[in-house]
Design a protein around this motif. Structure first.
Motif, PDB file in Angstrom:
ATOM      1  N   THR A 135       2.873  -3.049   3.924  1.00  0.00           N
ATOM      2  CA  THR A 135       1.422  -3.006   4.106  1.00  0.00           C
ATOM      3  C   THR A 135       1.032  -1.871   5.045  1.00  0.00           C
ATOM      4  O   THR A 135       0.137  -1.092   4.744  1.00  0.00           O
ATOM      5  CB  THR A 135       0.890  -4.342   4.653  1.00  0.00           C
ATOM      6  OG1 THR A 135       1.246  -5.382   3.749  1.00  0.00           O
ATOM      7  CG2 THR A 135      -0.618  -4.312   4.821  1.00  0.00           C
ATOM      8  N   CYS A 136       1.737  -1.755   6.183  1.00  0.00           N
ATOM      9  CA  CYS A 136       1.332  -0.753   7.186  1.00  0.00           C
ATOM     10  C   CYS A 136       2.368   0.330   7.443  1.00  0.00           C
ATOM     11  O   CYS A 136       2.057   1.337   8.080  1.00  0.00           O
ATOM     12  CB  CYS A 136       0.965  -1.442   8.496  1.00  0.00           C
ATOM     13  SG  CYS A 136       2.369  -2.176   9.366  1.00  0.00           S
ATOM     14  N   GLY A 137       3.606   0.144   6.994  1.00  0.00           N
ATOM     15  CA  GLY A 137       4.624   1.184   7.119  1.00  0.00           C
ATOM     16  C   GLY A 137       5.470   1.150   8.372  1.00  0.00           C
ATOM     17  O   GLY A 137       6.354   1.988   8.528  1.00  0.00           O
ATOM     18  N   VAL A 138       5.251   0.199   9.258  1.00  0.00           N
ATOM     19  CA  VAL A 138       6.053   0.125  10.474  1.00  0.00           C
ATOM     20  C   VAL A 138       7.486  -0.252  10.109  1.00  0.00           C
ATOM     21  O   VAL A 138       7.716  -1.042   9.191  1.00  0.00           O
ATOM     22  CB  VAL A 138       5.459  -0.873  11.497  1.00  0.00           C
ATOM     23  CG1 VAL A 138       5.524  -2.305  11.007  1.00  0.00           C
ATOM     24  CG2 VAL A 138       6.141  -0.748  12.840  1.00  0.00           C
ATOM     25  N   THR A 139       8.463   0.344  10.797  1.00  0.00           N
ATOM     26  CA  THR A 139       9.868   0.039  10.581  1.00  0.00           C
ATOM     27  C   THR A 139      10.395  -0.681  11.808  1.00  0.00           C
ATOM     28  O   THR A 139      10.288  -0.167  12.922  1.00  0.00           O
ATOM     29  CB  THR A 139      10.683   1.319  10.305  1.00  0.00           C
ATOM     30  OG1 THR A 139      10.193   1.910   9.101  1.00  0.00           O
ATOM     31  CG2 THR A 139      12.159   1.030  10.155  1.00  0.00           C
ATOM     32  N   PHE A 181       5.465  -9.927  10.995  1.00  0.00           N
ATOM     33  CA  PHE A 181       4.863 -10.746   9.941  1.00  0.00           C
ATOM     34  C   PHE A 181       3.991 -11.851  10.543  1.00  0.00           C
ATOM     35  O   PHE A 181       2.857 -12.055  10.116  1.00  0.00           O
ATOM     36  CB  PHE A 181       5.942 -11.357   9.049  1.00  0.00           C
ATOM     37  CG  PHE A 181       5.432 -12.506   8.213  1.00  0.00           C
ATOM     38  CD1 PHE A 181       4.498 -12.290   7.208  1.00  0.00           C
ATOM     39  CD2 PHE A 181       5.858 -13.796   8.458  1.00  0.00           C
ATOM     40  CE1 PHE A 181       4.004 -13.352   6.452  1.00  0.00           C
ATOM     41  CE2 PHE A 181       5.374 -14.860   7.709  1.00  0.00           C
ATOM     42  CZ  PHE A 181       4.446 -14.637   6.713  1.00  0.00           C
ATOM     43  N   HIS A 182       4.498 -12.553  11.543  1.00  0.00           N
ATOM     44  CA  HIS A 182       3.731 -13.646  12.138  1.00  0.00           C
ATOM     45  C   HIS A 182       2.467 -13.149  12.850  1.00  0.00           C
ATOM     46  O   HIS A 182       1.454 -13.843  12.865  1.00  0.00           O
ATOM     47  CB  HIS A 182       4.602 -14.454  13.094  1.00  0.00           C
ATOM     48  CG  HIS A 182       5.652 -15.263  12.389  1.00  0.00           C
ATOM     49  ND1 HIS A 182       5.354 -16.267  11.485  1.00  0.00           N
ATOM     50  CD2 HIS A 182       7.000 -15.191  12.416  1.00  0.00           C
ATOM     51  CE1 HIS A 182       6.459 -16.784  11.010  1.00  0.00           C
ATOM     52  NE2 HIS A 182       7.479 -16.146  11.557  1.00  0.00           N
ATOM     53  N   GLU A 183       2.515 -11.945  13.403  1.00  0.00           N
ATOM     54  CA  GLU A 183       1.356 -11.378  14.102  1.00  0.00           C
ATOM     55  C   GLU A 183       0.316 -10.806  13.132  1.00  0.00           C
ATOM     56  O   GLU A 183      -0.881 -10.824  13.421  1.00  0.00           O
ATOM     57  CB  GLU A 183       1.812 -10.281  15.067  1.00  0.00           C
ATOM     58  CG  GLU A 183       2.610 -10.816  16.238  1.00  0.00           C
ATOM     59  CD  GLU A 183       3.310  -9.729  17.031  1.00  0.00           C
ATOM     60  OE1 GLU A 183       3.142  -8.523  16.713  1.00  0.00           O
ATOM     61  OE2 GLU A 183       4.041 -10.088  17.974  1.00  0.00           O
ATOM     62  N   THR A 184       0.762 -10.268  11.991  1.00  0.00           N
ATOM     63  CA  THR A 184      -0.143  -9.529  11.099  1.00  0.00           C
ATOM     64  C   THR A 184      -0.389 -10.198   9.758  1.00  0.00           C
ATOM     65  O   THR A 184      -1.337  -9.844   9.068  1.00  0.00           O
ATOM     66  CB  THR A 184       0.421  -8.132  10.803  1.00  0.00           C
ATOM     67  OG1 THR A 184       1.656  -8.293  10.088  1.00  0.00           O
ATOM     68  CG2 THR A 184       0.636  -7.326  12.082  1.00  0.00           C
ATOM     69  N   ASP A 185       0.503 -11.084   9.347  1.00  0.00           N
ATOM     70  CA  ASP A 185       0.463 -11.716   8.026  1.00  0.00           C
ATOM     71  C   ASP A 185       0.738 -10.709   6.903  1.00  0.00           C
ATOM     72  O   ASP A 185       0.366 -10.931   5.758  1.00  0.00           O
ATOM     73  CB  ASP A 185      -0.861 -12.443   7.796  1.00  0.00           C
ATOM     74  CG  ASP A 185      -0.733 -13.578   6.790  1.00  0.00           C
ATOM     75  OD1 ASP A 185       0.316 -14.248   6.775  1.00  0.00           O
ATOM     76  OD2 ASP A 185      -1.677 -13.784   6.007  1.00  0.00           O
ATOM     77  N   HIS A 186       1.408  -9.592   7.212  1.00  0.00           N
ATOM     78  CA  HIS A 186       1.821  -8.632   6.191  1.00  0.00           C
ATOM     79  C   HIS A 186       3.058  -9.221   5.515  1.00  0.00           C
ATOM     80  O   HIS A 186       4.113  -9.314   6.138  1.00  0.00           O
ATOM     81  CB  HIS A 186       2.157  -7.274   6.802  1.00  0.00           C
ATOM     82  CG  HIS A 186       0.983  -6.586   7.410  1.00  0.00           C
ATOM     83  ND1 HIS A 186       1.126  -5.472   8.222  1.00  0.00           N
ATOM     84  CD2 HIS A 186      -0.344  -6.842   7.344  1.00  0.00           C
ATOM     85  CE1 HIS A 186      -0.075  -5.076   8.618  1.00  0.00           C
ATOM     86  NE2 HIS A 186      -0.980  -5.887   8.099  1.00  0.00           N
ATOM     87  N   THR A 228       0.851  -1.184   0.000  1.00  0.00           N
ATOM     88  CA  THR A 228       0.000   0.000   0.000  1.00  0.00           C
ATOM     89  C   THR A 228       0.889   1.237   0.000  1.00  0.00           C
ATOM     90  O   THR A 228       2.094   1.137   0.208  1.00  0.00           O
ATOM     91  CB  THR A 228      -0.908   0.039   1.248  1.00  0.00           C
ATOM     92  OG1 THR A 228      -0.079   0.075   2.412  1.00  0.00           O
ATOM     93  CG2 THR A 228      -1.820  -1.174   1.305  1.00  0.00           C
ATOM     94  N   GLU A 229       0.304   2.388  -0.213  1.00  0.00           N
ATOM     95  CA  GLU A 229       1.080   3.619  -0.118  1.00  0.00           C
ATOM     96  C   GLU A 229       1.334   3.872   1.361  1.00  0.00           C
ATOM     97  O   GLU A 229       0.396   3.993   2.152  1.00  0.00           O
ATOM     98  CB  GLU A 229       0.324   4.790  -0.737  1.00  0.00           C
ATOM     99  CG  GLU A 229       1.144   6.039  -0.794  1.00  0.00           C
ATOM    100  CD  GLU A 229       0.450   7.151  -1.535  1.00  0.00           C
ATOM    101  OE1 GLU A 229       0.705   8.308  -1.179  1.00  0.00           O
ATOM    102  OE2 GLU A 229      -0.351   6.878  -2.442  1.00  0.00           O
TER     103      GLU A 229
END
Length: 87
Positions: free
Chosen positions: A39-43, A58-63, A11-12
């Motif tokens: 997907t959400c922009g978190v670093t 990744f394991h918590e969000t599936d992003h 996503t943007e």
């Protein structure tokens, strides 16, 4: 090699200019390299860092797709495919 089928998850996003792992800061940890979720922009920190926060994310969000947040590096990694995502 086929295009990564998970690129549609991108996503943007607004990338933080702080260049820190938000979770390492909270828990007084250290990081080696940073990755940004596409997907959400978190670093967060990479798997070479002690806490491996981006993999936990990744394991918590599936992003599925992250990008290197390191200066002058331009690549994507897909957790689901387990390889660099071609685009």
């Amino acid at each position: 090699m086929a295009l990564c089928s998970h690129l549609e998850a991108i996503t943007e996003i607004k990338v933080s200019s702080d260049h820190v792992c938000e979770e390492c800061i909270k828990h007084h940890g250290k990081w080696l390299h940073l990755r940004t979720c596409q997907t959400c922009g978190v670093t967060l920190c990479c798997d070479d860092s002690p806490s491996k926060h981006m993999t936990q994310h990744f394991h918590e969000t599936d992003h599925p797709v992250v990008a290197s947040a390191e200066p002058e590096e331009r690549w994507l990694w897909c957790y689901k495919d387990g390889e660099v995502a071609e685009y």
